[in-house]
Design a protein around this motif. Structure first.
Motif, PDB file in Angstrom:
ATOM      1  N   ASP A  87       0.832  -1.205   0.000  1.00 15.97           N
ATOM      2  CA  ASP A  87       0.000   0.000   0.000  1.00 15.97           C
ATOM      3  C   ASP A  87       0.868   1.257   0.000  1.00 15.97           C
ATOM      4  N   ALA A  88       1.888   1.271   0.863  1.00 19.58           N
ATOM      5  CA  ALA A  88       2.750   2.445   0.992  1.00 19.58           C
ATOM      6  C   ALA A  88       3.501   2.730  -0.304  1.00 19.58           C
ATOM      7  N   VAL A  89       4.049   1.672  -0.913  1.00 15.03           N
ATOM      8  CA  VAL A  89       4.801   1.845  -2.165  1.00 15.03           C
ATOM      9  C   VAL A  89       3.872   2.314  -3.285  1.00 15.03           C
ATOM     10  N   SER A  96       3.219  10.705  -6.301  1.00 16.74           N
ATOM     11  CA  SER A  96       4.349  11.375  -6.956  1.00 16.74           C
ATOM     12  C   SER A  96       3.996  11.831  -8.366  1.00 16.74           C
ATOM     13  N   GLU A  97       2.936  11.282  -8.924  1.00 19.88           N
ATOM     14  CA  GLU A  97       2.510  11.651 -10.268  1.00 19.88           C
ATOM     15  C   GLU A  97       1.643  12.910 -10.282  1.00 19.88           C
ATOM     16  N   ILE A  98       1.246  13.376  -9.087  1.00 22.42           N
ATOM     17  CA  ILE A  98       0.372  14.537  -8.988  1.00 22.42           C
ATOM     18  C   ILE A  98       1.208  15.788  -8.727  1.00 22.42           C
ATOM     19  N   MET A 109      -7.711  14.061  -6.085  1.00 14.89           N
ATOM     20  CA  MET A 109      -7.267  13.112  -5.060  1.00 14.89           C
ATOM     21  C   MET A 109      -8.226  11.937  -4.916  1.00 14.89           C
ATOM     22  N   LEU A 110      -9.532  12.196  -4.998  1.00 14.62           N
ATOM     23  CA  LEU A 110     -10.497  11.104  -4.886  1.00 14.62           C
ATOM     24  C   LEU A 110     -10.400  10.162  -6.086  1.00 14.62           C
ATOM     25  N   ASP A 111     -10.154  10.718  -7.260  1.00 18.52           N
ATOM     26  CA  ASP A 111      -9.933   9.859  -8.433  1.00 18.52           C
ATOM     27  C   ASP A 111      -8.709   8.982  -8.221  1.00 18.52           C
TER      28      ASP A 111
END
Length: 232
Positions: A87-89, A96-98, A109-111
């Motif tokens: 989950d963390a990875v 990091s893509e945002i 964020m919800l998407d």
């Protein structure tokens, strides 16, 4: 419900620790272990309730859950840390893509959280379902589960894919629910085969009845949890 809810009595647990565990420990450790048992008191043996929690898609703005805060499984297989680290990875990679300026945008964020829920599912489904299914076999409390339990142990001893496949599932290296399905019912049919061999020709009618019950039991062990995980 095939999962046993019986908790060993304190006296039974301490007797097992004294008669079975203590002699198996290194000699240098035995005195300390025995002293700890002899101390008595409520802290020597505590039974902790186990919880099973299916993951749900996160639709709450500003909230991110990972690991056991998102979902839980039986600790038998030790899969909690595997799921938590995955989950963390996965979440780190997604965030990091945002762009930084979009991290406060609730819609974006919800998407991303919905994508996170979808992408983690392949590993999550396997480890959660496998933990419950294996516990049902190891805590076998009826004759059909005991037939399955024996079949499971002897299946693993066959080596090759009979060993590598289940180990890959347990370790999280094969996050494929169909592989889980395949090996689980391979175990069930192998258990049926062994039961036919044990009963012999004269015992064929009894074995046939038992094996039908074994396959039905196997289905009730696997399908409710597998389907819940897949469609949650």
């Amino acid at each position: 419900m095939v999962i046993s809810d019986k908790v060993p009595k304190r006296e039974e647990a301490l007797k097992y620790l004294t008669n079975e565990v203590l002699p198996a420990l290194p000699l240098s450790v035995q005195p300390s272990f025995k002293d700890a048992i002899d101390m008595g008191g409520p802290d020597v043996y505590r039974a902790m309730a186990n919880q099973y929690l299916t993951a749900r898609a996160n639709t709450v703005p500003g909230l991110i859950c990972v690991g056991d805060s998102l979902n839980m499984r039986h600790p038998l297989t030790g899969g909690g840390m595997t799921v938590g680290l995955n989950d963390a990875v996965l979440l780190t990679k997604m965030l990091s893509e945002i762009p930084d300026e979009d991290l406060g945008n609730e819609d974006i964020m919800l998407d991303k959280m919905l994508s996170f829920h979808s992408e983690r599912k392949s590993l999550d489904v396997v480890l959660n379902t496998l933990s419950i299914a294996l516990y049902a076999l190891f805590a076998a409390d009826n004759q059909y589960l005991k037939i399955l339990q024996r079949g499971c142990f002897l299946y693993l001893l066959r080596g090759g894919d009979c060993t590598n496949g289940p180990i890959g599932l347990l370790s999280g290296l094969v996050p494929d629910w169909f592989v889980l399905f395949k090996h689980f019912f391979a175990v069930a049919f192998y258990a049926c085969y062994l039961n036919f061999v044990d009963r012999g020709i004269l015992g064929f009618p009894v074995a046939l009845y038992e094996n039908i019950s074994v396959l039905v039991t196997a289905a009730f062990v696997l399908f409710p949890y597998l389907l819940t995980e897949l469609f949650s």
